[in-house]
Design a protein around this motif. Structure first.
Motif, PDB file in Angstrom:
ATOM      1  N   UNK A 109       0.874  -1.173   0.000  1.00  0.00           N
ATOM      2  CA  UNK A 109       0.000   0.000   0.000  1.00  0.00           C
ATOM      3  C   UNK A 109       0.910   1.222   0.000  1.00  0.00           C
ATOM      4  N   UNK A 110       0.485   2.289  -0.636  1.00  0.00           N
ATOM      5  CA  UNK A 110       1.362   3.446  -0.778  1.00  0.00           C
ATOM      6  C   UNK A 110       1.673   4.065   0.576  1.00  0.00           C
ATOM      7  N   UNK A 111       2.867   4.625   0.679  1.00  0.00           N
ATOM      8  CA  UNK A 111       3.247   5.328   1.900  1.00  0.00           C
ATOM      9  C   UNK A 111       2.300   6.489   2.171  1.00  0.00           C
ATOM     10  N   UNK A 112       1.814   7.122   1.098  1.00  0.00           N
ATOM     11  CA  UNK A 112       0.893   8.251   1.261  1.00  0.00           C
ATOM     12  C   UNK A 112      -0.365   7.816   2.010  1.00  0.00           C
ATOM     13  N   UNK A 113      -0.910   6.649   1.664  1.00  0.00           N
ATOM     14  CA  UNK A 113      -2.119   6.169   2.336  1.00  0.00           C
ATOM     15  C   UNK A 113      -1.804   5.745   3.774  1.00  0.00           C
ATOM     16  N   UNK A 114      -0.649   5.138   3.977  1.00  0.00           N
ATOM     17  CA  UNK A 114      -0.242   4.783   5.342  1.00  0.00           C
ATOM     18  C   UNK A 114      -0.182   6.029   6.216  1.00  0.00           C
ATOM     19  N   UNK A 115       0.447   7.076   5.697  1.00  0.00           N
ATOM     20  CA  UNK A 115       0.541   8.329   6.459  1.00  0.00           C
ATOM     21  C   UNK A 115      -0.838   8.921   6.715  1.00  0.00           C
ATOM     22  N   UNK A 116      -1.731   8.817   5.739  1.00  0.00           N
ATOM     23  CA  UNK A 116      -3.082   9.365   5.906  1.00  0.00           C
ATOM     24  C   UNK A 116      -3.817   8.659   7.046  1.00  0.00           C
ATOM     25  N   UNK A 117      -3.727   7.331   7.091  1.00  0.00           N
ATOM     26  CA  UNK A 117      -4.397   6.586   8.159  1.00  0.00           C
ATOM     27  C   UNK A 117      -3.777   6.888   9.520  1.00  0.00           C
ATOM     28  N   UNK A 118      -2.453   7.010   9.567  1.00  0.00           N
ATOM     29  CA  UNK A 118      -1.799   7.378  10.817  1.00  0.00           C
ATOM     30  C   UNK A 118      -2.198   8.789  11.254  1.00  0.00           C
ATOM     31  N   UNK A 119      -2.339   9.701  10.283  1.00  0.00           N
ATOM     32  CA  UNK A 119      -2.783  11.065  10.606  1.00  0.00           C
ATOM     33  C   UNK A 119      -4.163  11.054  11.260  1.00  0.00           C
ATOM     34  N   UNK A 120      -5.046  10.185  10.775  1.00  0.00           N
ATOM     35  CA  UNK A 120      -6.393  10.103  11.353  1.00  0.00           C
ATOM     36  C   UNK A 120      -6.333   9.677  12.810  1.00  0.00           C
ATOM     37  N   UNK A 121      -5.471   8.731  13.126  1.00  0.00           N
ATOM     38  CA  UNK A 121      -5.328   8.293  14.513  1.00  0.00           C
ATOM     39  C   UNK A 121      -4.724   9.391  15.372  1.00  0.00           C
ATOM     40  N   UNK A 122      -3.748  10.112  14.817  1.00  0.00           N
ATOM     41  CA  UNK A 122      -3.118  11.205  15.562  1.00  0.00           C
ATOM     42  C   UNK A 122      -4.131  12.304  15.856  1.00  0.00           C
ATOM     43  N   UNK A 123      -4.980  12.625  14.877  1.00  0.00           N
ATOM     44  CA  UNK A 123      -5.982  13.671  15.077  1.00  0.00           C
ATOM     45  C   UNK A 123      -6.966  13.312  16.190  1.00  0.00           C
ATOM     46  N   UNK A 124      -7.170  12.022  16.400  1.00  0.00           N
ATOM     47  CA  UNK A 124      -8.102  11.571  17.436  1.00  0.00           C
ATOM     48  C   UNK A 124      -7.444  11.452  18.807  1.00  0.00           C
ATOM     49  N   UNK A 125      -6.124  11.692  18.884  1.00  0.00           N
ATOM     50  CA  UNK A 125      -5.406  11.530  20.153  1.00  0.00           C
ATOM     51  C   UNK A 125      -5.185  12.888  20.817  1.00  0.00           C
ATOM     52  N   UNK A 126      -5.746  13.105  22.008  1.00  0.00           N
ATOM     53  CA  UNK A 126      -5.512  14.375  22.716  1.00  0.00           C
ATOM     54  C   UNK A 126      -4.095  14.497  23.273  1.00  0.00           C
ATOM     55  N   UNK A 127      -3.325  13.397  23.229  1.00  0.00           N
ATOM     56  CA  UNK A 127      -1.972  13.419  23.800  1.00  0.00           C
ATOM     57  C   UNK A 127      -0.910  13.881  22.814  1.00  0.00           C
ATOM     58  N   UNK A 128      -1.286  14.081  21.529  1.00  0.00           N
ATOM     59  CA  UNK A 128      -0.297  14.430  20.508  1.00  0.00           C
ATOM     60  C   UNK A 128      -0.584  15.824  19.973  1.00  0.00           C
ATOM     61  N   UNK A 129       0.394  16.701  20.081  1.00  0.00           N
ATOM     62  CA  UNK A 129       0.310  18.080  19.585  1.00  0.00           C
ATOM     63  C   UNK A 129       1.149  18.164  18.306  1.00  0.00           C
ATOM     64  N   UNK A 130       0.495  18.258  17.146  1.00  0.00           N
ATOM     65  CA  UNK A 130       1.181  18.285  15.849  1.00  0.00           C
ATOM     66  C   UNK A 130       1.492  19.727  15.477  1.00  0.00           C
ATOM     67  N   UNK A 131       2.740  19.986  15.097  1.00  0.00           N
ATOM     68  CA  UNK A 131       3.130  21.339  14.694  1.00  0.00           C
ATOM     69  C   UNK A 131       3.880  21.266  13.368  1.00  0.00           C
TER      70      UNK A 131
END
Length: 556
Positions: free
Chosen positions: A108-130
């Motif tokens: 599966x493309x790295x782009x899609x892997x990153x997209x799915x990981x981004x969705x999990x990160x967005x749902x985590x209150x413990x991760x502050x993305x900058x």
């Protein structure tokens, strides 16, 4: 540094690619607050890049909510075919000593892997993305790490207890600041990569590798299936290859047509790479850990890049969590370097041997390759010497200081291609379905990834080993009788477990020890934590009891 400490400690992860994303999510899973930095203004979802995800890595990703999604969306395959010209030399399949719920590999493309990981990160209150935070300097002392970032609004300093640097191959400035070398070599030949959308019957569920095909004489071609009827084709090309000139002349279309014939196709992405083979001399410098391509770069033949980076992420995350939660001394972090540096050196050795076979560096290597490939058409012994890339596999921590060796289960060395070692200390525990007390079914590696898991035979006094474990370490521990969770006997057989044994499983699902005595268990637990622990407090005892209730696998 004037830093305000967060309860439980904090970690800064530099680099928002898949290794950094995985590190952040795994730390958040342990309850550790994370600041995730990236120099880019936003994600750049271009090209397949790292497409080939190995079974054990999918299980790591399953622990953070994306493994099953990746497996369902990607192309699964369990056969790797290797050809010399128009002769098939062998078809490699893959052994599973347990009953994994994941296939050997998923593309599966790295782009899609990153997209799915981004969705999990967005749902985590413990991760502050900058985004838009380019790390330009890293300073540390005995209390923490300060990372100075260049932003559109000026320099900013991000402070935390520890940092993980996962900036990919762009880590030279940080490595230099840390005093880390990055020795290795570069290969003269380049590789052209094209993702093409086309309907190619029969190629959709297997990897194909061609030595010296008529449509790339003297060099190699690798073909991987991807989702949505897309195929990734890698051509070995000369060092002076010019992609733009080939496009203008129409030779690129001719190159593709030689493989797929008159089939309609569309180029989704294309790029040219020169591959490198390098490893950092240190993967831990005090409070800073290097992970992924920031610590090691290997050629892609064998899919050992991202897969090994995810293993770095898991190793770093559980050890940082243990230290930050007070379950282990900071000396445990040094084993991140010793274990993952050894893994990187192994990957360098494996992939360099492959590249020397693919791109011989001397007349003697040319002659060896030619003789082996010619003989391999009819000679099985020669066939075993053909190196089309030993595909990604876990590293085995058999020599780690955290592992208690078992003389009755010696490590026999690197197994045959596609195989895995028998269960033993230092080896990933085979994954099988297990039955919970309430009747539900889960996977063994899923319950292992929440602390330390003790698997006890029927001849073991569970109350005795529980008391010994409580007195030895702080960590949340679950104790499970094999006969209660392994109702089919598959796991017991896969382990070769005896009734009087206790199997100690690490938080990353590796076997740390097999012991038949309480003293042996205590020593193994202390060894797993990297140092003698402090006195066990009432709070840590409660943590163990709570863990038993939550996971409901401990016989009482």
């Amino acid at each position: 540094m004037g830093r305000r400490h967060t309860r439980g400690g904090t970690v800064t992860v530099v680099g928002n690619g898949p290794v950094g994303q995985t590190t952040a999510l795994l730390l958040a899973r342990w309850g550790i607050p994370v600041t995730l930095l990236d120099a880019r203004a936003e994600r750049d979802p271009i090209g397949s890049k790292a497409i080939c995800q190995q079974r054990d890595v999918l299980e790591v990703w399953d622990a953070i909510g994306v493994g099953r999604k990746l497996a369902d969306e990607g192309v699964t395959w369990g056969c790797a075919r290797t050809f010399h010209r128009d002769h098939e030399l062998f078809a490699q399949t893959f052994v599973d000593r347990g009953i994994s719920s994941f296939p050997p590999f998923v593309n599966i493309s790295q782009a899609r892997t990153e997209e799915l990981l981004d969705e999990q990160i967005a749902a985590s209150p413990s991760i502050d993305v900058r985004w838009g935070h380019e790390a330009v300097s890293v300073d540390q002392d005995e209390t923490g790490v300060a990372i100075t970032c260049r932003t559109d609004d000026g320099d900013r300093v991000i402070e935390s207890d520890y940092a993980v640097v996962a900036v990919g191959s762009r880590g030279s400035a940080i490595r230099q600041q840390l005093g880390v070398t990055f020795d290795g070599r570069s290969f003269d030949d380049k590789f052209l990569i094209c993702d093409i959308a086309a309907d190619i019957p029969g190629w959709a569920d297997e990897r194909r590798f061609y030595f010296d095909p008529e449509w790339n004489p003297g060099r190699q071609v690798l073909i991987h299936p991807c989702p949505d009827s897309t195929f990734r084709i890698d051509w070995q090309v000369p060092g002076d290859y010019d992609l733009e000139a080939e496009e203008r002349s129409g030779a690129l279309d001719e190159r593709i047509r030689k493989i797929i014939g008159d089939t309609d196709y569309r180029i989704v992405w294309k790029s040219v790479y020169r591959f490198h083979s390098r490893v950092a001399d240190r993967m831990r410098v005090d409070r800073v850990l290097l992970a992924g391509d920031a610590a090691h770069i290997v050629s892609p033949f064998g899919a050992r890049g991202l897969n090994s980076g995810v293993a770095d992420a898991e190793n770093a995350a559980w050890k940082l969590a243990f230290v930050l939660r007070g379950w282990a001394d900071e000396s445990l972090l040094e084993t991140y370097h010793t274990e993952r540096h050894a893994a990187a050196v192994e990957n360098i050795a494996v992939t360099t041997a492959t590249m020397d076979f693919l791109v011989p560096q001397s007349e003697e290597q040319h002659r060896h390759r030619r003789d082996v490939l010619t003989a391999a058409v009819t000679d099985p012994q020669a066939r075993a010497q053909v190196d089309s890339g030993r595909l990604a596999e876990p590293f085995w921590y058999v020599e780690s200081s955290l592992t208690t060796a078992d003389l009755g289960r010696p490590f026999a060395g690197r197994p045959e291609r596609g195989s895995t070692p028998a269960a033993a200390p230092g080896i990933l525990v085979p994954d099988t379905p297990v039955t919970l007390r309430g009747g539900g079914v889960t996977r063994l590696r899923e319950i292992a990834r929440h602390g330390v898991l003790l698997l006890a035979g029927d001849g073991v006094d569970v109350d005795e080993i529980r008391g010994a474990a409580l007195g030895a370490v702080h960590t949340p521990i679950r104790i499970a009788r094999l006969s209660e969770i392994d109702t089919t006997g598959v796991l017991t057989a896969a382990l070769g477990a005896a009734p009087g044994e206790v199997w100690v499983i690490r938080p990353d699902a590796y076997v740390a020890a097999v012991t038949d005595s309480v003293d042996g268990l205590v020593a193994a637990l202390r060894r797993l934590h990297g140092s003698e622990p402090a006195a066990v407090t009432a709070g840590s005892r409660a943590a163990v009891r709570d863990s038993d209730r939550v996971f409901a696998t401990a016989g009482r």
